[in-house]
Structure formats: C-alpha cells, structure tokens
Design an enzyme around this catalytic site. Structure first.
Site, PDB file in Angstrom:
ATOM      1  N   LYS A 195      27.426  54.219  36.073  1.00  0.00           N
ATOM      2  CA  LYS A 195      28.894  54.286  36.077  1.00  0.00           C
ATOM      3  C   LYS A 195      29.511  54.157  34.679  1.00  0.00           C
ATOM      4  CE  LYS A 195      29.985  52.702  40.743  1.00  0.00           C
ATOM      5  NZ  LYS A 195      30.724  51.710  41.533  1.00  0.00           N
ATOM      6  N   ASP A 238      37.356  53.352  43.154  1.00  0.00           N
ATOM      7  CA  ASP A 238      37.110  52.053  43.798  1.00  0.00           C
ATOM      8  C   ASP A 238      38.396  51.229  43.927  1.00  0.00           C
ATOM      9  OD1 ASP A 238      34.415  52.285  44.386  1.00  0.00           O
ATOM     10  OD2 ASP A 238      33.765  51.501  42.450  1.00  0.00           O
TER      11      ASP A 238
HETATM   12  P1  NAP Z   1      26.681  43.554  40.187  1.00  0.00           P
HETATM   13  O1  NAP Z   1      27.488  44.209  39.125  1.00  0.00           O
HETATM   14  O2  NAP Z   1      25.212  43.461  40.040  1.00  0.00           O
HETATM   15  O3  NAP Z   1      27.273  42.055  40.411  1.00  0.00           O
HETATM   16  C1  NAP Z   1      26.646  41.166  41.307  1.00  0.00           C
HETATM   17  C2  NAP Z   1      27.505  39.920  41.466  1.00  0.00           C
HETATM   18  O4  NAP Z   1      26.870  39.073  42.452  1.00  0.00           O
HETATM   19  C3  NAP Z   1      27.609  39.077  40.198  1.00  0.00           C
HETATM   20  O5  NAP Z   1      28.862  38.427  40.206  1.00  0.00           O
HETATM   21  C4  NAP Z   1      26.447  38.067  40.364  1.00  0.00           C
HETATM   22  O6  NAP Z   1      26.632  36.868  39.643  1.00  0.00           O
HETATM   23  C5  NAP Z   1      26.556  37.790  41.846  1.00  0.00           C
HETATM   24  N1  NAP Z   1      25.314  37.311  42.435  1.00  0.00           N
HETATM   25  C6  NAP Z   1      24.204  38.027  42.734  1.00  0.00           C
HETATM   26  N2  NAP Z   1      23.271  37.259  43.304  1.00  0.00           N
HETATM   27  C7  NAP Z   1      23.778  35.997  43.357  1.00  0.00           C
HETATM   28  C8  NAP Z   1      23.295  34.745  43.829  1.00  0.00           C
HETATM   29  N3  NAP Z   1      22.081  34.629  44.373  1.00  0.00           N
HETATM   30  N4  NAP Z   1      24.110  33.666  43.750  1.00  0.00           N
HETATM   31  C9  NAP Z   1      25.346  33.776  43.220  1.00  0.00           C
HETATM   32  N5  NAP Z   1      25.863  34.934  42.741  1.00  0.00           N
HETATM   33  C10 NAP Z   1      25.093  36.035  42.809  1.00  0.00           C
HETATM   34  O7  NAP Z   1      26.919  44.273  41.612  1.00  0.00           O
HETATM   35  P2  NAP Z   1      28.215  45.086  42.106  1.00  0.00           P
HETATM   36  O8  NAP Z   1      28.035  46.521  41.817  1.00  0.00           O
HETATM   37  O9  NAP Z   1      29.415  44.383  41.595  1.00  0.00           O
HETATM   38  O10 NAP Z   1      28.077  44.924  43.706  1.00  0.00           O
HETATM   39  C11 NAP Z   1      28.244  43.670  44.350  1.00  0.00           C
HETATM   40  C12 NAP Z   1      28.243  43.877  45.867  1.00  0.00           C
HETATM   41  O11 NAP Z   1      29.363  44.666  46.258  1.00  0.00           O
HETATM   42  C13 NAP Z   1      27.012  44.600  46.382  1.00  0.00           C
HETATM   43  O12 NAP Z   1      26.601  43.992  47.582  1.00  0.00           O
HETATM   44  C14 NAP Z   1      27.504  46.007  46.670  1.00  0.00           C
HETATM   45  O13 NAP Z   1      26.807  46.636  47.737  1.00  0.00           O
HETATM   46  C15 NAP Z   1      28.943  45.730  47.092  1.00  0.00           C
HETATM   47  N6  NAP Z   1      29.827  46.888  46.839  1.00  0.00           N
HETATM   48  C16 NAP Z   1      30.536  47.393  47.888  1.00  0.00           C
HETATM   49  C17 NAP Z   1      31.385  48.461  47.682  1.00  0.00           C
HETATM   50  C18 NAP Z   1      32.157  49.034  48.833  1.00  0.00           C
HETATM   51  O14 NAP Z   1      32.661  50.152  48.704  1.00  0.00           O
HETATM   52  N7  NAP Z   1      32.287  48.330  49.933  1.00  0.00           N
HETATM   53  C19 NAP Z   1      31.518  49.020  46.399  1.00  0.00           C
HETATM   54  C20 NAP Z   1      30.793  48.473  45.348  1.00  0.00           C
HETATM   55  C21 NAP Z   1      29.938  47.406  45.582  1.00  0.00           C
HETATM   56  P3  NAP Z   1      26.139  36.759  38.102  1.00  0.00           P
HETATM   57  O15 NAP Z   1      27.187  37.413  37.279  1.00  0.00           O
HETATM   58  O16 NAP Z   1      26.010  35.316  37.878  1.00  0.00           O
HETATM   59  O17 NAP Z   1      24.807  37.476  38.030  1.00  0.00           O
END
Ligand code: NAP
Length: 286
Positions: A66, A103
């Site tokens: 992205k 988004d």
């Molecule tokens: P990302 O950039 O990898 O960010 C992950 C986030 O989760 C970070 O804030 C991370 O914290 C936190 N995290 C991960 N594992 C953790 C744990 N065990 N304990 C505490 N915090 C944890 O991922 P993303 O792209 O933002 O996506 C996040 C979620 O949103 C995913 O499940 C994705 O499928 C969903 N999503 C949904 C949509 C939709 O259209 N519905 C769109 C985009 C994403 P740290 O910063 O400390 O690592």
C-alpha cells in the site's frame, strides 16, 4: 475486449475482494474479470506498469504494497496522500494511473449505513495504530469527533499516529493497550473501535479480546474491523455487556464499493457485494 482488474498483495491468502468485486461486475453484466494477482515486492513495479495497457480498469492494493505503490503512480488523491497509503488504482483513459484510499470511505460509510453512527462530537477509543488504524483515525478526525484516544501495544506508534493527525479540534491521547487509564476512557466512550489483529482467525491470538472483561459499558457502540470471524471475541464480549456491535465485513464491502464506482462510473450494488462477501467467508471457514 474483456476488461481486467485485480488485487496486488503478497501473500494474498484468501482475499475476499475477487468474490465481492466479480459479483458486482456480473450484476451489471460487464465484460470484466477481477483476479487475484499475488505479486512479490520485486515484481510490483512491472505489474503496476501493466495496468497502463488498454483494457484495464485498474487494481486494488493490499499488504505489503500500500505504501510502496505510491511512487509508481502518476497522481494521488488528497486522502491517499494524507494517509500515505493507496488501496485502489484507477487506469485513466490516457493510461495514466491515479491512486486512491477508499478505506476512509469504507470506515465512515459502514459506521453510518450499518450502525447509524455519526462521529461528530463523540468520544472514541481506538485500539491499534497500524495501517488500518491510520485510515480509521483520519476518518474519525475528519468526522469531527470530540476526542480520540489511541491505545496500542507499542505506545510510541500510537503517539506517532497522533502526531500525524491534524486533530481538527479533537482531544487526542495515546495509551498502552493494557494501561488502567484505558479502562476509564472505555467507560466513557461512545464508540470503541478495534483496529488490532487480536481476535482475527489465523492470527497468533484468534481467541483473545483486546479488552478486559468489564471494560465495555452498555451505551457504547463496539466496532471490530476484523471481519473473520464475523463475531470476534471482542464483539461477543460487547454483546454480553449489552453494547451495540458492528463487525468488519461492511467496511470491506464499502471500501470495495467505492473502488468499483471509480473503475466503472456505475453505482455499486452494495447488497450484492455484501451477500457475495458473506458467501466467500462461509466457504473459507467450512
Ligand atoms: P498492522 O498494520 O499490522 O497493525 C496491527 C495492529 O495490531 C498494531 O496496532 C499491532 O500493535 C496490533 N497487534 C497485533 N498483534 C497484537 C497483540 N498480540 N497484542 C496487541 N496488539 C497487537 O495491520 P492492519 O493492516 O492495520 O490490520 C489490522 C486488522 O484490521 C487486521 O485484522 C485486518 O484484517 C483488519 N482490517 C480490516 C479491514 C476491513 O475492511 N474490515 C481493512 C483493513 C484491515 P503493535 O503496533 O504494537 O505491533
């Protein structure tokens, strides 16, 4: 000529976009094919250049491309530039490539259409500070929230996100996701949004909720943007607390609907896309 459109990501896994976009294209009987294009980083520039060929609507872009794709495009819309991420590319009639981020729209449209929630003047707690959290935070600030508290495992990341937001008058603060201060904020929140991957099927913590029991009050809307499973542990906890809930599937569908409209100039058949996304998820979990 059959129009091509697809999604770049790596690995792509079980992306739902082909199912929901193809359903929309078929609804209008368009001669167009939406494909999954798994693309490793060292092949991305070549693959993006291929979008300039005649017979292409453009593409969706997902993890991990992205940000990297932005430098491969001819122009970026304001929201994509502000967030620093593109999830939709449109091939224009002269072969130029325009980058968008749908988004923000997906987040706000799902809140409004599916939960009747207007962020203006509301107190919001957001969990997470990754890519999806950034789009959600920009959307909430654009929607004139009264306050936005961002809690993350890595607090420095929440602080950095707050520093990037033009807060638009909203009170902002960063917390550790396990801090006691967060519980007070949650108790007074109108909306709690989970943007972490906690509770996501296939993640290291599929059975966990990011919040402790007792943190959610009945008057609150709890929105988990994780869409697989449809009822996450956080949403189950919220239902038990008597709060209203919203799952992540509508955000996925609305961001896709906005992309469809940019490619085709036609009004997206949201209900058809929603049904196709649900079917695709059921197939995945069977
Ligand atoms: P990302 O950039 O990898 O960010 C992950 C986030 O989760 C970070 O804030 C991370 O914290 C936190 N995290 C991960 N594992 C953790 C744990 N065990 N304990 C505490 N915090 C944890 O991922 P993303 O792209 O933002 O996506 C996040 C979620 O949103 C995913 O499940 C994705 O499928 C969903 N999503 C949904 C949509 C939709 O259209 N519905 C769109 C985009 C994403 P740290 O910063 O400390 O690592």
């Amino acid at each position: 000529m059959t129009q091509r459109v697809g999604i770049f990501g790596y690995p792509l896994g079980h992306s739902m976009s082909p199912a929901l976009q193809q359903a929309a294209l078929d609804e209008y009987a368009l001669d167009a094919l939406y494909e999954a294009w798994p693309t490793p980083p060292d092949r991305l520039a070549e693959a993006v250049a291929g979008l300039r060929e005649p017979g292409c609507y453009g593409a969706n872009v997902t993890v991990p491309h992205k940000e990297a794709v932005m430098g491969m495009l001819d122009r970026l819309d304001q929201q994509a530039e502000a967030i620093g991420a593109v999830n939709t590319i449109v091939t224009e009639s002269d072969g130029k490539l325009a980058g968008y981020n749908t988004d923000i729209y997906g987040f706000l449209a799902s809140l409004s259409s599916e939960a009747g929630f207007d962020p203006a003047g509301k107190r919001v707690v957001m969990l997470g500070a990754g890519g999806a959290a950034k789009a959600a935070a920009f959307a909430l600030v654009e929607g004139n929230v009264a306050s936005l508290d961002i809690a993350n495992r890595t607090v420095a990341r929440a602080e950095a996100l707050i520093a990037e937001l033009r807060s638009n008058g909203a009170e902002t603060s960063a917390f550790a996701i396990d801090s006691t201060g967060l519980a007070d904020r949650c108790a007074n929140a109108d909306l709690i949004v989970n943007c972490t991957s906690i509770g996501m099927r296939g993640s290291p913590s599929p059975d966990a909720s990011p919040l402790l029991d007792g943190a959610i009050q009945p008057g609150c809307l709890v929105y988990d943007i994780v869409y697989n499973p449809e009822v996450t542990p956080l949403l189950a906890q919220a239902e038990e607390a008597g709060a209203r809930t919203l799952g992540g599937l509508p955000m996925l569908v609305y961001q896709g609907a906005a992309a469809f409209e940019k490619w085709t100039g036609m009004s997206a058949p949201v209900e058809v896309m929603m049904a196709a996304a649900r079917r695709a998820m059921e197939e995945q979990t069977r």
